[in-house]
Write an enzyme that holds these catalytic residues in place. Sequence first.
Site, PDB file in Angstrom:
ATOM      1  N   ARG A  15       0.836  -1.191   0.000  1.00 28.71           N
ATOM      2  CA  ARG A  15       0.000   0.000   0.000  1.00 28.71           C
ATOM      3  C   ARG A  15       0.880   1.253   0.000  1.00 28.71           C
ATOM      4  O   ARG A  15       2.073   1.196   0.281  1.00 28.71           O
ATOM      5  CB  ARG A  15      -0.906   0.017   1.245  1.00 28.71           C
ATOM      6  CG  ARG A  15      -2.028  -1.003   1.225  1.00 28.71           C
ATOM      7  CD  ARG A  15      -2.775  -1.042   2.559  1.00 28.71           C
ATOM      8  NE  ARG A  15      -1.953  -1.598   3.622  1.00 28.71           N
ATOM      9  CZ  ARG A  15      -2.342  -1.713   4.892  1.00 28.71           C
ATOM     10  NH1 ARG A  15      -3.549  -1.277   5.251  1.00 28.71           N
ATOM     11  NH2 ARG A  15      -1.548  -2.231   5.792  1.00 28.71           N
ATOM     12  N   LYS A  74       1.850   2.358   7.292  1.00 31.65           N
ATOM     13  CA  LYS A  74       2.221   1.626   8.508  1.00 31.65           C
ATOM     14  C   LYS A  74       3.214   2.415   9.360  1.00 31.65           C
ATOM     15  O   LYS A  74       3.832   3.374   8.912  1.00 31.65           O
ATOM     16  CB  LYS A  74       2.819   0.262   8.140  1.00 31.65           C
ATOM     17  CG  LYS A  74       1.823  -0.673   7.480  1.00 31.65           C
ATOM     18  CD  LYS A  74       0.578  -0.912   8.338  1.00 31.65           C
ATOM     19  CE  LYS A  74       0.875  -1.681   9.606  1.00 31.65           C
ATOM     20  NZ  LYS A  74      -0.342  -1.887  10.438  1.00 31.65           N
ATOM     21  N   TYR A  93      -0.878   4.833  10.471  1.00 32.15           N
ATOM     22  CA  TYR A  93      -1.245   3.887  11.521  1.00 32.15           C
ATOM     23  C   TYR A  93      -0.054   3.740  12.453  1.00 32.15           C
ATOM     24  O   TYR A  93       1.087   3.610  11.999  1.00 32.15           O
ATOM     25  CB  TYR A  93      -1.595   2.514  10.938  1.00 32.15           C
ATOM     26  CG  TYR A  93      -2.927   2.458  10.236  1.00 32.15           C
ATOM     27  CD1 TYR A  93      -4.119   2.644  10.937  1.00 32.15           C
ATOM     28  CD2 TYR A  93      -3.007   2.203   8.872  1.00 32.15           C
ATOM     29  CE1 TYR A  93      -5.353   2.590  10.298  1.00 32.15           C
ATOM     30  CE2 TYR A  93      -4.237   2.146   8.223  1.00 32.15           C
ATOM     31  CZ  TYR A  93      -5.397   2.336   8.940  1.00 32.15           C
ATOM     32  OH  TYR A  93      -6.609   2.283   8.300  1.00 32.15           O
ATOM     33  N   HIS A  95      -0.542   2.197  16.220  1.00 38.05           N
ATOM     34  CA  HIS A  95      -0.780   1.073  17.140  1.00 38.05           C
ATOM     35  C   HIS A  95       0.273   1.053  18.261  1.00 38.05           C
ATOM     36  O   HIS A  95       0.926   0.045  18.518  1.00 38.05           O
ATOM     37  CB  HIS A  95      -0.779  -0.256  16.387  1.00 38.05           C
ATOM     38  CG  HIS A  95      -1.838  -0.343  15.326  1.00 38.05           C
ATOM     39  ND1 HIS A  95      -3.184  -0.436  15.627  1.00 38.05           N
ATOM     40  CD2 HIS A  95      -1.761  -0.339  13.972  1.00 38.05           C
ATOM     41  CE1 HIS A  95      -3.886  -0.485  14.508  1.00 38.05           C
ATOM     42  NE2 HIS A  95      -3.055  -0.420  13.502  1.00 38.05           N
ATOM     43  N   GLU A 117      -5.697   5.148  13.518  1.00 38.23           N
ATOM     44  CA  GLU A 117      -6.629   4.272  14.228  1.00 38.23           C
ATOM     45  C   GLU A 117      -7.296   4.935  15.430  1.00 38.23           C
ATOM     46  O   GLU A 117      -8.262   4.387  15.970  1.00 38.23           O
ATOM     47  CB  GLU A 117      -5.936   2.975  14.671  1.00 38.23           C
ATOM     48  CG  GLU A 117      -4.952   3.108  15.819  1.00 38.23           C
ATOM     49  CD  GLU A 117      -3.554   3.504  15.370  1.00 38.23           C
ATOM     50  OE1 GLU A 117      -2.648   3.513  16.230  1.00 38.23           O
ATOM     51  OE2 GLU A 117      -3.362   3.812  14.180  1.00 38.23           O
ATOM     52  N   ASP A 272      -2.189  -6.515  15.553  1.00 40.66           N
ATOM     53  CA  ASP A 272      -1.488  -5.232  15.559  1.00 40.66           C
ATOM     54  C   ASP A 272      -1.704  -4.460  16.845  1.00 40.66           C
ATOM     55  O   ASP A 272      -1.024  -3.472  17.117  1.00 40.66           O
ATOM     56  CB  ASP A 272      -1.860  -4.378  14.345  1.00 40.66           C
ATOM     57  CG  ASP A 272      -3.355  -4.189  14.180  1.00 40.66           C
ATOM     58  OD1 ASP A 272      -4.103  -4.538  15.111  1.00 40.66           O
ATOM     59  OD2 ASP A 272      -3.782  -3.702  13.114  1.00 40.66           O
TER      60      ASP A 272
END
Length: 365
Positions: A15, A74, A93, A95, A117, A272
């Site tokens: 991605r 990511k 993202y 996490h 997120e 994740d």
Amino acid sequence: MEIGLPKEIKDQEFRVGLSPASVQSLCQQGHQVFVETHAGIGAGFPDEDYLQAGAKIVTTSDQAWNRELVVKVKEPLPAEYGLLQSGQLLFTYLHLAADRTLTEQLIQTNVSAIAYETVEVTLPDRISLPLLTPMSVIAGRLSIQFGARFLERQQGGRGVLLGGIPGVKPGKVVILGGGVVGTEAARIAVGMGAQVTILDINVERLSYLETLFGSRVELLYSSSRHLEQVLPTADLLVGAVLVPGKRAPILVSRALVQKMAAGSVIVDVAVDQGGCIETLHTTSHTDPVYEAEGVLHYGVPNMPGAVPWTATQALNHSTFPFVAKLANHGLKALEKDAALQKGLNVYQQRLVHPAVQQVFPDLAA
């Protein structure tokens, strides 16, 4: 504003943070976008597409990272820690609840880090996570697709066809959590003809799921007793538990995994955020499964990376309005947008998101 678009380096992460269409819109608003060469190739977007959109192609990752705003998919990996810069805006993202080392790095480098997120929109009847939802939809659907694959005997599974055939019973799918991931997993599993059970602690959510699936899905309150009843007969167990910003709770102990049939499969979409299965650890697209207690475990944290053409566009449809606000207003965009404000995790060398603070209270001071 100068915006950097690095190439993702996570294992088989194809991605890209901005599609050419998003880049074109940003350039039309007067911003400069610096795209690392081949950043979009895995998603079907060659450098030429970005050039036509008005971007500048740069040949090294540091040239993309050396910008006021960096947009990714990511979280930064250790090889990228040295590229983080003081005062930089990072939108991706993160996490963090499952990654203390990254959290410390973001704090030390004085990056303003906004996590997809945890961007939160308050609706009259619920809290929406608009930047997590599209990837949750994809991950939920892929969980059944991958689970069905690894149930094949050649992949080490039991050799069960989830849909069964006339005269042979279908496979049994157990889903922990009835949110977006769980709902989409159930949708695909039901479509394949599997026998499906969803467990959740939210009775109102279970009632809503009944309106979607009727009698085609067994809906149970998530309790230790019910888990002990359904897991030994499950061919595929899907972990779909989400506690926004926090580490996922462990719901399935090693003892329960031991009761599952040899060759059954666990796919934990919550990996994740630490995972909700005691025996599960993070894997990768290159090496996606391992066996523990006779059960195949799948713990790839970037599942949507397997379908980057679809996933990049779906993600951009949701992220672009927020990217545009950050590009136009910088950190002042957070004052204008409450949802974006809730996405802020690290600011001025402090951990500021309440849920992540509960995980790392010593970093919140």
